[in-house]
Design a protein around this motif. Sequence first.
Motif, PDB file in Angstrom:
ATOM      1  N   PHE A  34       0.843  -1.189   0.000  1.00 11.07           N
ATOM      2  CA  PHE A  34       0.000   0.000   0.000  1.00 11.07           C
ATOM      3  C   PHE A  34       0.881   1.243   0.000  1.00 11.07           C
ATOM      4  O   PHE A  34       1.947   1.266   0.605  1.00 11.07           O
ATOM      5  N   TRP A  35       0.398   2.271  -0.651  1.00 10.75           N
ATOM      6  CA  TRP A  35       1.073   3.565  -0.641  1.00 10.75           C
ATOM      7  C   TRP A  35       0.162   4.601   0.005  1.00 10.75           C
ATOM      8  O   TRP A  35      -1.013   4.741  -0.373  1.00 10.75           O
ATOM      9  N   TYR A  36       0.737   5.316   0.967  1.00  9.50           N
ATOM     10  CA  TYR A  36       0.005   6.353   1.690  1.00  9.50           C
ATOM     11  C   TYR A  36       0.736   7.688   1.547  1.00  9.50           C
ATOM     12  O   TYR A  36       1.943   7.735   1.288  1.00  9.50           O
ATOM     13  N   ARG A  37      -0.021   8.740   1.783  1.00  4.98           N
ATOM     14  CA  ARG A  37       0.563  10.074   1.821  1.00  4.98           C
ATOM     15  C   ARG A  37       0.059  10.733   3.099  1.00  4.98           C
ATOM     16  O   ARG A  37      -1.114  10.567   3.477  1.00  4.98           O
ATOM     17  N   GLN A  38       0.940  11.459   3.739  1.00  8.61           N
ATOM     18  CA  GLN A  38       0.551  12.127   4.979  1.00  8.61           C
ATOM     19  C   GLN A  38       1.051  13.564   4.965  1.00  8.61           C
ATOM     20  O   GLN A  38       2.256  13.803   4.929  1.00  8.61           O
ATOM     21  N   PHE A  39       0.113  14.502   5.016  1.00 10.36           N
ATOM     22  CA  PHE A  39       0.469  15.909   5.139  1.00 10.36           C
ATOM     23  C   PHE A  39       0.580  16.243   6.623  1.00 10.36           C
ATOM     24  O   PHE A  39       0.022  15.535   7.463  1.00 10.36           O
ATOM     25  N   PRO A  40       1.309  17.327   6.953  1.00 10.94           N
ATOM     26  CA  PRO A  40       1.526  17.667   8.371  1.00 10.94           C
ATOM     27  C   PRO A  40       0.227  17.733   9.158  1.00 10.94           C
ATOM     28  O   PRO A  40      -0.754  18.317   8.719  1.00 10.94           O
ATOM     29  N   VAL A  81       6.604   9.662  -8.640  1.00 13.50           N
ATOM     30  CA  VAL A  81       5.850  10.918  -8.713  1.00 13.50           C
ATOM     31  C   VAL A  81       6.353  11.647  -9.954  1.00 13.50           C
ATOM     32  O   VAL A  81       7.503  12.095  -9.997  1.00 13.50           O
ATOM     33  N   THR A  82       5.531  11.713 -10.968  1.00 12.43           N
ATOM     34  CA  THR A  82       5.964  12.309 -12.226  1.00 12.43           C
ATOM     35  C   THR A  82       5.677  13.813 -12.230  1.00 12.43           C
ATOM     36  O   THR A  82       4.658  14.254 -11.682  1.00 12.43           O
ATOM     37  N   SER A  83       6.584  14.574 -12.825  1.00 10.88           N
ATOM     38  CA  SER A  83       6.437  16.021 -12.921  1.00 10.88           C
ATOM     39  C   SER A  83       5.967  16.603 -11.581  1.00 10.88           C
ATOM     40  O   SER A  83       4.877  17.191 -11.486  1.00 10.88           O
ATOM     41  N   ALA A  84       6.797  16.403 -10.591  1.00 10.72           N
ATOM     42  CA  ALA A  84       6.411  16.809  -9.238  1.00 10.72           C
ATOM     43  C   ALA A  84       6.278  18.325  -9.122  1.00 10.72           C
ATOM     44  O   ALA A  84       7.015  19.083  -9.764  1.00 10.72           O
ATOM     45  N   HIS A  85       5.333  18.745  -8.310  1.00 16.63           N
ATOM     46  CA  HIS A  85       5.113  20.153  -8.034  1.00 16.63           C
ATOM     47  C   HIS A  85       5.117  20.375  -6.526  1.00 16.63           C
ATOM     48  O   HIS A  85       4.973  19.417  -5.765  1.00 16.63           O
ATOM     49  N   PRO A  86       5.267  21.624  -6.100  1.00 12.42           N
ATOM     50  CA  PRO A  86       5.338  21.885  -4.649  1.00 12.42           C
ATOM     51  C   PRO A  86       4.180  21.292  -3.849  1.00 12.42           C
ATOM     52  O   PRO A  86       4.374  20.850  -2.723  1.00 12.42           O
ATOM     53  N   GLU A  87       3.005  21.231  -4.439  1.00 11.84           N
ATOM     54  CA  GLU A  87       1.868  20.668  -3.702  1.00 11.84           C
ATOM     55  C   GLU A  87       1.976  19.158  -3.487  1.00 11.84           C
ATOM     56  O   GLU A  87       1.197  18.577  -2.718  1.00 11.84           O
ATOM     57  N   ASP A  88       2.940  18.533  -4.181  1.00  9.44           N
ATOM     58  CA  ASP A  88       3.182  17.093  -3.980  1.00  9.44           C
ATOM     59  C   ASP A  88       4.111  16.840  -2.794  1.00  9.44           C
ATOM     60  O   ASP A  88       4.323  15.682  -2.405  1.00  9.44           O
ATOM     61  N   SER A  89       4.669  17.907  -2.241  1.00 10.15           N
ATOM     62  CA  SER A  89       5.543  17.754  -1.075  1.00 10.15           C
ATOM     63  C   SER A  89       4.755  17.134   0.061  1.00 10.15           C
ATOM     64  O   SER A  89       3.702  17.636   0.452  1.00 10.15           O
ATOM     65  N   SER A  90       5.264  16.029   0.576  1.00  9.82           N
ATOM     66  CA  SER A  90       4.528  15.289   1.597  1.00  9.82           C
ATOM     67  C   SER A  90       5.409  14.170   2.138  1.00  9.82           C
ATOM     68  O   SER A  90       6.547  13.999   1.701  1.00  9.82           O
ATOM     69  N   PHE A  91       4.846  13.431   3.064  1.00  4.94           N
ATOM     70  CA  PHE A  91       5.502  12.248   3.625  1.00  4.94           C
ATOM     71  C   PHE A  91       4.822  11.045   2.982  1.00  4.94           C
ATOM     72  O   PHE A  91       3.626  10.840   3.142  1.00  4.94           O
ATOM     73  N   TYR A  92       5.577  10.287   2.220  1.00 10.45           N
ATOM     74  CA  TYR A  92       5.025   9.126   1.518  1.00 10.45           C
ATOM     75  C   TYR A  92       5.457   7.866   2.258  1.00 10.45           C
ATOM     76  O   TYR A  92       6.646   7.655   2.500  1.00 10.45           O
ATOM     77  N   ILE A  93       4.483   7.050   2.607  1.00  7.24           N
ATOM     78  CA  ILE A  93       4.770   5.838   3.379  1.00  7.24           C
ATOM     79  C   ILE A  93       4.191   4.632   2.662  1.00  7.24           C
ATOM     80  O   ILE A  93       3.047   4.667   2.194  1.00  7.24           O
ATOM     81  N   CYS A  94       4.969   3.573   2.585  1.00  8.74           N
ATOM     82  CA  CYS A  94       4.451   2.335   2.023  1.00  8.74           C
ATOM     83  C   CYS A  94       4.231   1.339   3.156  1.00  8.74           C
ATOM     84  O   CYS A  94       4.772   1.488   4.243  1.00  8.74           O
TER      85      CYS A  94
END
Lengths: 122, 109
Positions: A34-40, A81-94
């Motif tokens: 599984f892939w998760y994303r966590q914002f602050p 993460v293709t063509s990353a942008h500032p809004e993609d900044s995050s903590f990615y957890i598998c």
Amino acid sequence: GAVVSQHPSWVICKSGTSVKIECRSLDFQATTMFWYRQFPKQSLMLMATSNEGSKATYEQGVEKDKFLINHASLTLSTLTVTSAHPEDSSFYICSARDHPGVSGGKSYNEQFFGPGTRLTVL
Amino acid sequence: RKEVEQDPGPFNVPEGATVAFNCTYSNSASQSFFWYRQDCRKEPKLLMSVYSSGNEDGRFTAQLNRASQYISLLIRDSKLSDSATYLCVVNSWNNDMRFGAGTRLTVKP
């Protein structure tokens, strides 16, 4: 318990570049990751479920063409993460799901998490 | 309505105190329930599963009320090392984990 590793642990990149994150189950075989994303200060949000040898299942609102997932073997899944942008900044957890008796998991459906990858896009 | 809801806290308690966290979930078909602990900038780690009959692991007691769709975690004799964010996790109908936003606990000397 089972060990899941992630690489890199952190990455800083320029806007528009692509970033690949690897997730490995080190001492067990994981048919599902599984892939998760966590914002602050927010909860983990499931992005996609990755099954070995088949296409990933994406959650609603997650762009599959932007977040490319490959689960080529029973011990490795990658998120690009293709063509990353500032809004993609995050903590990615598998995470990888284990079954009791295979690697001493406490309970059925326990997920073992990687240490996470902190992505910062400038 | 969020699938899993928790009081975000923060809970600030002295060492030795007893503290309780609550969690509600919206999907009545949910089958499995867990409490995970997450330290700052780290990955979540399983603290304990939650069974219908309630279960205890040392200073930690978890309870499930299916009728009210409510889960609780009780920590007795709090230690400084208990300071963390506690995540309520529910296994959804398609076997995916749904996480609450977490409840932050700080135990002070």
